[in-house]
Design an enzyme around this catalytic site. Structure first.
Site, mmCIF file in Angstrom:
data_model
loop_
_atom_site.group_PDB
_atom_site.id
_atom_site.type_symbol
_atom_site.label_atom_id
_atom_site.label_comp_id
_atom_site.label_asym_id
_atom_site.label_seq_id
_atom_site.Cartn_x
_atom_site.Cartn_y
_atom_site.Cartn_z
ATOM 1 C CB THR A 162 82.038 -78.562 49.625
ATOM 2 O OG1 THR A 162 81.839 -77.341 48.785
ATOM 3 C CG2 THR A 162 83.183 -77.438 50.988
ATOM 4 N N GLY A 246 70.564 -76.850 54.004
ATOM 5 C CA GLY A 246 72.377 -76.277 53.399
ATOM 6 C C GLY A 246 72.159 -75.163 52.846
ATOM 7 N N GLY A 348 91.555 -47.462 49.176
ATOM 8 C CA GLY A 348 93.588 -48.158 48.604
ATOM 9 C C GLY A 348 93.038 -48.794 49.751
ATOM 10 C CD GLU A 371 75.112 -75.606 49.919
ATOM 11 O OE1 GLU A 371 73.964 -75.678 50.755
ATOM 12 O OE2 GLU A 371 76.860 -76.618 50.722
HETATM 13 N N1 CAA Z 1 62.156 -80.506 48.246
HETATM 14 C C1 CAA Z 1 61.536 -81.782 48.142
HETATM 15 N N2 CAA Z 1 61.875 -82.877 46.924
HETATM 16 C C2 CAA Z 1 62.060 -81.530 46.337
HETATM 17 C C3 CAA Z 1 62.415 -79.853 46.296
HETATM 18 C C4 CAA Z 1 62.660 -79.806 47.539
HETATM 19 N N3 CAA Z 1 63.601 -78.632 47.614
HETATM 20 N N4 CAA Z 1 62.968 -79.734 45.285
HETATM 21 C C5 CAA Z 1 62.251 -80.555 43.999
HETATM 22 N N5 CAA Z 1 61.480 -81.641 44.252
HETATM 23 C C6 CAA Z 1 61.289 -82.843 43.848
HETATM 24 C C7 CAA Z 1 60.051 -82.235 43.234
HETATM 25 O O1 CAA Z 1 58.860 -81.998 44.416
HETATM 26 C C8 CAA Z 1 60.258 -83.282 42.184
HETATM 27 O O2 CAA Z 1 59.330 -84.210 42.580
HETATM 28 P P1 CAA Z 1 57.762 -85.124 42.416
HETATM 29 O O3 CAA Z 1 57.912 -84.812 40.324
HETATM 30 O O4 CAA Z 1 57.449 -86.239 42.810
HETATM 31 O O5 CAA Z 1 56.257 -83.724 42.489
HETATM 32 C C9 CAA Z 1 60.966 -83.209 41.935
HETATM 33 O O6 CAA Z 1 61.826 -83.239 43.027
HETATM 34 C C10 CAA Z 1 62.164 -82.918 40.401
HETATM 35 O O7 CAA Z 1 61.726 -81.446 40.868
HETATM 36 P P2 CAA Z 1 61.583 -80.399 39.526
HETATM 37 O O8 CAA Z 1 60.894 -80.781 38.620
HETATM 38 O O9 CAA Z 1 61.528 -78.725 40.682
HETATM 39 O O10 CAA Z 1 62.434 -80.565 39.497
HETATM 40 P P3 CAA Z 1 63.851 -79.786 38.060
HETATM 41 O O11 CAA Z 1 64.978 -80.703 37.433
HETATM 42 O O12 CAA Z 1 63.143 -78.393 37.739
HETATM 43 O O13 CAA Z 1 65.222 -79.195 39.059
HETATM 44 C C11 CAA Z 1 65.763 -77.278 40.875
HETATM 45 C C12 CAA Z 1 64.538 -77.606 40.027
HETATM 46 C C13 CAA Z 1 65.037 -76.370 41.664
HETATM 47 C C14 CAA Z 1 66.355 -76.171 39.531
HETATM 48 C C15 CAA Z 1 67.032 -78.195 41.008
HETATM 49 O O14 CAA Z 1 67.569 -79.094 40.153
HETATM 50 C C16 CAA Z 1 67.883 -77.360 42.024
HETATM 51 O O15 CAA Z 1 68.281 -76.309 42.828
HETATM 52 N N6 CAA Z 1 69.430 -77.310 41.486
HETATM 53 C C17 CAA Z 1 70.447 -76.156 41.819
HETATM 54 C C18 CAA Z 1 71.213 -77.776 42.544
HETATM 55 C C19 CAA Z 1 72.431 -76.869 43.599
HETATM 56 O O16 CAA Z 1 71.781 -76.015 44.512
HETATM 57 N N7 CAA Z 1 73.609 -77.567 43.490
HETATM 58 C C20 CAA Z 1 74.560 -77.350 44.117
HETATM 59 C C21 CAA Z 1 74.913 -78.322 44.372
HETATM 60 S S1 CAA Z 1 76.003 -78.592 46.046
HETATM 61 C C22 CAA Z 1 77.074 -77.372 46.213
HETATM 62 O O17 CAA Z 1 77.445 -76.096 45.841
HETATM 63 C C23 CAA Z 1 78.746 -78.146 46.436
HETATM 64 C C24 CAA Z 1 79.105 -77.889 47.939
HETATM 65 O O18 CAA Z 1 79.611 -79.114 48.027
HETATM 66 C C25 CAA Z 1 78.716 -76.803 48.812
#
Ligand code: CAA
Length: 387
Positions: A162, A246, A348, A371
């Site tokens: 974005t 976000g 419409g 996001e």
């Molecule tokens: N806050 C702090 N730490 C966090 C966290 C949070 N909300 N979520 C995860 N973590 C940490 C975990 O605690 C973990 O750390 P530890 O191993 O030390 O405990 C580490 O991050 C890895 O976490 P997960 O094992 O849960 O990771 P995952 O690979 O299973 O992914 C997920 C989790 C929720 C699916 C994540 O990948 C996710 O949110 N995916 C979506 C991404 C997204 O929203 N993308 C949008 C990008 S921006 C956009 O849209 C464009 C723009 O410009 C607006």
């Protein structure tokens, strides 16, 4: 729009909401359709929003911001998005995905250099996590940053950024140690003029068409070590922490769209006649209005709740992931529900570009996608509840 008994607003909150509403209705509403049609970035109105302090609402005044709280931020954002969700996403990314991460994880020098111009509205900030082959599975990124003495060399392609075509500064996430997977990701602050960074394909989008979205291509882009945000390997945690903020912004954007669709529907239902009466007098329309209103009020409570949780976290340090994800999930589905109902109520005319209702419908959809899709929000919420 309303105050709630659960979250009474202070005079300061009412003031910022009024200021945002006045600006949005007088400066954004008149140009929204034209920018949606052309897909051109609304430079001038965004600049004016910056001058009014909307681009760094929670940023302390020492770094060019307005020094207000999270509730002020969501109230202002809702009003901007009610006028136009495309202006709103630029504001949301600037405030949350960009400024918040640097405020929380940056050094004093980084805050001064990278936040001040963006929070004061003279420059635009962006956040770059997604890649062509890693959207929801964000930690599975392929782009690489390799250390070479006092620099990192950044290589790879980022997508769906974005403000990508227009941003002056970026927070970029790249893999520094692939063997460590999520713990091998590092965050960088990149000046948009750095050699080796080019803006790629601009996305032709269904909605929020006036917001500019593009790829970023890094080809041996040399970034000094002092521009690393946090430590090596801390990038994924930074990316996720920032996304929690976000998601409150996108929830507010969704609420703004839902309200715009709702208000247009109420006005139309009171004016349009069919079968010898106002269409609002038919229960089929009245019940739609009731369902829209109920969901909007519920979404508002979830958003204010998330905003207050974020505010508390400034002192407690507690995460507000659950509050942010529930707000984002419910508000985005409310936006879609309300926009869909609004088109149906308008018949419409809801399908015609002569009214903004079809734009609300197109704009609402992205709130269920970016996001973190609704499916990712359900994953985050269920993991938080089930362990
Ligand atoms: N806050 C702090 N730490 C966090 C966290 C949070 N909300 N979520 C995860 N973590 C940490 C975990 O605690 C973990 O750390 P530890 O191993 O030390 O405990 C580490 O991050 C890895 O976490 P997960 O094992 O849960 O990771 P995952 O690979 O299973 O992914 C997920 C989790 C929720 C699916 C994540 O990948 C996710 O949110 N995916 C979506 C991404 C997204 O929203 N993308 C949008 C990008 S921006 C956009 O849209 C464009 C723009 O410009 C607006």
């Amino acid at each position: 729009m309303s105050d709630t008994a659960l979250f009474p607003l202070s005079d300061e909150h009412k003031m910022i909401r009024e200021a945002a509403r006045d600006f949005a209705q007088s400066e954004i509403v008149p140009v929204a359709a034209q920018f949606d049609e052309s897909g051109e970035f609304p430079k001038e109105t965004i600049k004016k929003m910056g001058a009014l302090g909307f681009m760094g609402i929670e940023v302390p005044e020492t770094y060019g911001g307005a020094g207000m709280d999270t509730l002020s931020y969501v109230l202002a954002l809702e009003e901007i998005c009610k006028a136009d969700a495309a202006h709103g996403v630029v504001m949301s990314v600037n405030n949350s995905l960009y400024c918040h991460g640097i405020l929380k994880f940056g050094t004093e020098e980084q805050k001064k250099k990278f936040i001040t111009p963006v929070a004061s509205g003279t420059a635009i900030g962006a956040y770059s996590l997604t890649e062509p082959m890693s959207g929801s599975d964000a930690s599975n990124m392929k782009s690489r940053a390799t250390r070479e003495g006092g620099f990192y060399l950044l290589n790879g392609t980022k997508s769906w950024v974005t403000s990508g075509p227009v941003a002056d500064y970026f927070v970029v996430f790249m893999m520094t140690d692939p063997a460590k997977k999520a713990k091998g990701i590092t965050a960088f602050l990149v000046d948009g003029k750095t050699p080796g960074l080019t803006r790629g394909k601009k996305e032709p989008k269904l909605g929020i068409r006036a917001s500019a979205t593009s790829e970023l291509i890094f080809d041996n882009c040399k970034v000094p070590v002092e521009n690393r945000l946090g430590e090596e390997g801390e990038g994924f945690k930074i990316a996720m922490t920032v996304l929690d903020v976000g998601r409150i912004g996108i929830a507010s954007q969704a609420l703004g769209i839902a309200e715009a669709a709702y208000e247009a529907s109420v006005a139309y239902a009171k004016e349009r006649e069919a079968f010898g009466q106002k269409i609002g007098e038919f229960q089929g329309i009245g019940f739609k209005i009731a369902d829209m209103k109920t969901r909007i009020e519920a979404a508002r409570l979830l958003i204010y709740n998330a905003a207050l949780a974020k505010e508390r976290s400034k002192t407690s340090g507690e995460r507000f992931t659950l509050q942010a994800s529930t707000a984002k999930l419910f508000a985005s589905e409310t936006a879609m529900f309300c926009a869909h109902a609004a088109v149906q109520i308008h018949g419409g005319m809801g399908y015609s570009r002569e009214l903004p209702v079809e734009r609300y419908f197109r704009d609402a959809k992205i709130t269920e996608i970016y996001e973190g899709t609704s499916e990712i929000q359900r994953l985050v919420i269920s993991r938080a509840e089930l362990g």
